[in-house]
Design a protein around this motif. Structure first.
Motif, PDB file in Angstrom:
ATOM      1  N   GLU A   1       4.274 103.940  53.662  1.00 44.50           N
ATOM      2  CA  GLU A   1       4.731 102.491  55.466  1.00 44.50           C
ATOM      3  C   GLU A   1       5.998 102.830  54.660  1.00 44.50           C
ATOM      4  N   ILE A   2       7.045 102.818  55.252  1.00 46.85           N
ATOM      5  CA  ILE A   2       8.805 102.739  55.404  1.00 46.85           C
ATOM      6  C   ILE A   2       9.203 101.704  56.287  1.00 46.85           C
ATOM      7  N   TRP A   3      10.814 101.111  56.125  1.00 42.68           N
ATOM      8  CA  TRP A   3      11.180 100.088  56.354  1.00 42.68           C
ATOM      9  C   TRP A   3      12.935 100.550  57.005  1.00 42.68           C
ATOM     10  N   TYR A   4      13.184 101.365  57.881  1.00 39.09           N
ATOM     11  CA  TYR A   4      14.407 101.343  57.670  1.00 39.09           C
ATOM     12  C   TYR A   4      15.781 100.825  59.252  1.00 39.09           C
ATOM     13  N   GLU A   5      16.685 100.920  58.843  1.00 41.21           N
ATOM     14  CA  GLU A   5      17.847 100.507  60.097  1.00 41.21           C
ATOM     15  C   GLU A   5      17.694 101.179  61.530  1.00 41.21           C
ATOM     16  N   GLY A   6      17.785 100.807  62.209  1.00 36.23           N
ATOM     17  CA  GLY A   6      17.838 101.862  63.576  1.00 36.23           C
ATOM     18  C   GLY A   6      19.074 101.879  64.097  1.00 36.23           C
ATOM     19  N   ALA A   7      18.885 101.686  65.056  1.00 37.19           N
ATOM     20  CA  ALA A   7      20.641 101.790  66.451  1.00 37.19           C
ATOM     21  C   ALA A   7      20.665 100.536  65.992  1.00 37.19           C
ATOM     22  N   GLU A   8      21.411  99.883  66.189  1.00 39.74           N
ATOM     23  CA  GLU A   8      21.468  98.346  66.445  1.00 39.74           C
ATOM     24  C   GLU A   8      21.583  97.065  66.085  1.00 39.74           C
ATOM     25  N   GLY A   9      21.321  98.211  64.722  1.00 42.21           N
ATOM     26  CA  GLY A   9      20.844  97.646  63.350  1.00 42.21           C
ATOM     27  C   GLY A   9      19.191  96.781  62.875  1.00 42.21           C
ATOM     28  N   TRP A  10      18.930  97.564  64.259  1.00 41.43           N
ATOM     29  CA  TRP A  10      16.741  97.142  64.268  1.00 41.43           C
ATOM     30  C   TRP A  10      16.655  97.481  63.030  1.00 41.43           C
ATOM     31  N   ASN A  11      15.120  96.787  62.260  1.00 40.84           N
ATOM     32  CA  ASN A  11      14.302  96.887  61.459  1.00 40.84           C
ATOM     33  C   ASN A  11      13.150  98.092  62.110  1.00 40.84           C
ATOM     34  N   ILE A  12      13.329  99.424  61.742  1.00 39.10           N
ATOM     35  CA  ILE A  12      12.455 100.380  62.477  1.00 39.10           C
ATOM     36  C   ILE A  12      11.358 100.632  61.768  1.00 39.10           C
ATOM     37  N   GLN A  13       9.798 100.248  61.720  1.00 41.00           N
ATOM     38  CA  GLN A  13       8.474 100.509  61.215  1.00 41.00           C
ATOM     39  C   GLN A  13       7.742 102.391  61.381  1.00 41.00           C
ATOM     40  N   GLY A  14       7.613 102.660  59.713  1.00 46.53           N
ATOM     41  CA  GLY A  14       7.305 104.439  59.863  1.00 46.53           C
ATOM     42  C   GLY A  14       7.282 104.297  58.831  1.00 46.53           C
ATOM     43  N   TRP A  15       5.934 105.802  58.864  1.00 46.83           N
ATOM     44  CA  TRP A  15       5.132 106.466  57.729  1.00 46.83           C
ATOM     45  C   TRP A  15       5.829 107.315  57.355  1.00 46.83           C
ATOM     46  N   ILE A  16       5.465 108.108  56.442  1.00 52.99           N
ATOM     47  CA  ILE A  16       6.124 109.485  55.102  1.00 52.99           C
ATOM     48  C   ILE A  16       3.822 110.271  54.904  1.00 52.99           C
ATOM     49  N   LEU A  17       4.140 110.951  55.402  1.00 50.75           N
ATOM     50  CA  LEU A  17       2.765 112.230  54.349  1.00 50.75           C
ATOM     51  C   LEU A  17       3.448 112.332  53.941  1.00 50.75           C
ATOM     52  N   LYS A  18       3.429 112.588  52.382  1.00 49.20           N
ATOM     53  CA  LYS A  18       4.029 113.785  51.931  1.00 49.20           C
ATOM     54  C   LYS A  18       2.740 114.858  52.138  1.00 49.20           C
ATOM     55  N   PRO A  19       3.198 116.099  52.042  1.00 46.19           N
ATOM     56  CA  PRO A  19       2.257 117.295  51.619  1.00 46.19           C
ATOM     57  C   PRO A  19       0.619 117.244  50.597  1.00 46.19           C
ATOM     58  N   VAL A  20      -0.219 117.607  51.007  1.00 42.91           N
ATOM     59  CA  VAL A  20      -1.253 117.562  50.012  1.00 42.91           C
ATOM     60  C   VAL A  20      -0.963 118.422  49.131  1.00 42.91           C
TER      61      VAL A  20
END
Length: 663
Positions: A409-428
């Motif tokens: 899980e990741i949280w990063y700063e999007g437009a206008e400083g909004w917090n955006i949630q996302g995910w990263i799948l690394k390669p098998v």
């Protein structure tokens, strides 16, 4: 010790199965559920299973090359009804739990859906599409070439549906069938669509929903009605001021709970709330007005078809609250909504609860759950002891030989400083010190939600050596009403920036090769994919599924176009076509140099295939970068989730091949 596990393949989709629709018996000792999988002919089968909570045994109640669904216990627990296509169209069937013989109860010409037992166990309410003049006892229609009409007169705007096909002469009606005699009483009629809710405890009333406005094409309000089963005057519960669904009676019959929202300029981008009507007083109150959470499961996956029967608001025995599914921050769980408006989380965690059934007497439940590594299984929860037990492991044998990637899980700063949630799948098989190409995946809706659920396509790309990035930009459910409405009128604005900030964020990691990026998405995600490659050449390749490229033409060809455009783009072709064109990726074709794979179903009425045709023809005519167009005959908007199995696998193979070639 050598790891002999392999990465997942496109063809593994043929073996993945999932349980759904759990239903506890009235005495709480057993549960029935539906298990869906594909057979050796690569066709779907759905069968009903009985699970004993006393001895943990599982027994198949139905079998064969059929689609069985919607199992429901009779009030005394001795019988089951279910919907099955084993006689052709989906009809209502009856089964004595202690016997093996099935009995067909209905023979509606266009099939039936949504059965609900009466409190005395003698009758079952259901819904069915009927043409004008048709009855529910005349037998099924045979759609032969000779029976196909030579012409069709269209006299309403809502004449087609991506779910149901052409419905220009059909409306959904509610009826009741006596299970002993087979006699059918139709309770509704007219050019309106009706849906079954629940019976009153005394069996005298049936709560239903319908849009019975003067002009249903323009007025989208859906109201709650009480219909007297023996005939008489209806009672209208709501005031044509919103869209309401799934009415359920309290145990004493004095209250009615339902899910919905008040209609304003947002038909789609509005959080669903819990409402309660006091039937004697004639009052209606929103219990969750101050709870900024969406009621319902908004999570997107790709191994379960959408539209699982929602249990709605399940009343407690004392009538002081209701259990519901709700979605927030990438998870969906079970919550108890009290009559005073307070909310208690009952079942949480980083997972996707997509169905449940509650036992009031034992204060326990059985739920259907998916997570990032599990397509779906059933769990039993004892709320008294707060203990949880897994009941099934339907994909255990298959997944013993497959190595999956666990999302981070990741949280990063999007437009206008909004917090955006996302995910990263690394390669098998990820190894520190190596660099890998990355694929940005964009969900549809846009008012849905990526989350803690299984996604076969993402695991497939990870098995192919890609970093997979998926996020919930503004417009997604799960982060409050302001967030979900923030993309309306701004498609390609700050939602686009949220996604690009995600790419910037992951490119900081030394294992991501920022010179080898791909982008993909379907529906709104397809629109955004088209939009992104119209902004520049950051991505080496793109795959756009069932996409939108021209909002002006979309207005008139989509089954929802004329009112979806008004809300989401906040424009129409005759008042402000400039705004519609401004948000249309087709306007940006001169900038598109990214190799693009376009895939689209030919029977997609939500985002019709003319959208793909326009984009393809324009790109080819201008001699732009490599572009390929794959058409899927007979496929609708849900092809990647519930379409023809072989088409689903082909689509995955085309996707992988395109990225392998150009990224």
């Amino acid at each position: 010790m050598t790891d002999t596990k392999r990465g997942i393949t496109a063809e593994d989709l043929y073996q993945i199965c999932y349980p759904s629709e759990p239903q506890l018996s009235p005495d709480g000792t057993k549960a029935v559920f539906v298990e869906t999988k594909m057979d050796e002919l690569r066709q779907y089968q759905s069968h009903i299973y009985l699970y004993s909570l006393e001895d943990n045994s599982k027994t198949a109640l139905t079998s064969g090359p059929f689609r069985d669904s919607f199992p429901r216990w009779s009030p005394d627990g001795s019988k089951l009804c279910f919907v099955s296509n084993r006689s052709g169209k989906a009809q209502l069937w009856h089964l004595d739990v202690n016997e093996t013989e099935f009995k067909q109860i209905t023979n509606g010409p266009n099939g039936i859906s949504s059965p609900v037992w009466s409190p005395d166990g003698r009758s079952i309410a259901f819904a069915a599409f009927l043409r004008t003049g048709q009855t529910l006892t005349e037998g099924t229609e045979e759609l032969t070439e000779e029976a196909t009409p030579k012409s069709i007169t269209v006299d309403k705007m809502k004449y087609k549906s991506d779910d149901s096909g052409f419905v220009y002469e059909k409306n959904k009606q509610v009826a009741v069938v006596n299970i002993e005699t087979g006699s059918v009483t139709q309770l509704t009629e007219g050019t309106y669509d009706h849906a079954v809710g629940s019976w009153s405890p005394d069996g005298k009333w049936l709560a239903i929903t319908a849009n019975r406005s003067v002009n249903p094409d323009i007025q989208h309000e859906i109201d709650i009605y009480l219909v007297p089963v023996e005939g008489g005057e209806w009672k209208k519960i709501t005031n044509s001021d919103g869209t309401y669904a799934m009415p359920t009676f309290s145990k004493d019959g004095k209250k009615l709970a339902f899910i919905g929202s008040v209609a304003d300029q947002h038909l789609y981008a509005t959080m669903k709330k819990i409402w309660v009507a006091e039937l004697d007083a004639g009052t209606v109150q929103c219990l969750t007005a101050d709870w900024d959470v969406h009621v319902g499961d908004a999570t997107i996956g790709d191994v379960r078809s959408p539209g699982h029967p929602n249990p709605g608001a399940v009343w407690t025995t004392d009538g002081q609250g209701m259990y519901v599914i709700a979605s927030e921050k990438g998870s969906s769980g079970i919550y108890l909504v009290h009559l005073d408006g307070s909310v208690t989380k009952v079942v949480g965690g980083e997972r996707n609860v997509y169905g449940f059934t509650f036992d009031n007497e034992k204060n326990s439940l059985v739920m259907a759950v998916s997570d990032s590594l599990t397509p779906g299984d059933l769990f039993h929860v004892d709320l008294n002891t707060e203990t949880e037990k897994r009941l099934t492991d339907v994909n255990g044998e298959l997944f013993q030989e497959i190595r999956l990637s666990t999302p981070e899980e990741i949280w990063y700063e999007g437009a206008e400083g909004w917090n955006i949630q996302g995910w990263i799948l690394k390669p098998v098989g990820f190894q520190e010190g190596n660099t890998y190409p990355a694929i940005l995946q964009i969900h549809g809706g846009p008012h849905s939600m990526y989350g803690h659920t299984f996604f076969h396509e993402f695991q497939l790309l990870a098995a192919q050596g890609y970093v997979v990035v998926y996020t919930n930009p503004r417009g997604s459910y799960g982060y409050g009403e302001r967030f979900v409405q923030a993309c309306c009128g701004d498609y390609g604005g700050n939602d686009y920036k949220d996604l690009m900030h995600a790419v910037d964020y992951v490119c900081q990691f030394d294992y991501v090769d920022e010179t080898r990026l791909g982008v993909a998405g379907g529906s709104y995600g397809g629109f955004m994919t088209n939009w992104i490659i119209g902004q520049g050449n950051r991505f080496k390749a793109a795959v756009t599924d069932r996409s939108i490229c021209n909002w002006i033409s979309f207005y008139g060809v989509s089954d929802i176009g004329y009112y979806f455009s008004a809300e989401e783009i906040q424009a129409n072709p005759f008042e402000n076509p400039e705004k519609m064109w401004h948000h249309s990726p087709l306007r940006l074709v001169a900038n598109m140099e990214t190799p693009l794979l376009i895939m689209h179903g030919e029977r997609d009425y939500r985002c019709p295939i003319e959208q793909a045709e326009q984009l393809y023809m324009t790109l080819r005519h201008r001699g732009k970068a490599p572009v390929s167009f794959i058409r899927f005959p007979g496929a609708n908007h849900e092809m990647s989730r519930s379409g023809d199995p072989e088409q689903r696998v082909l689509r995955l193979q085309y996707t992988v091949d395109w990225f392998n070639q150009y990224v």
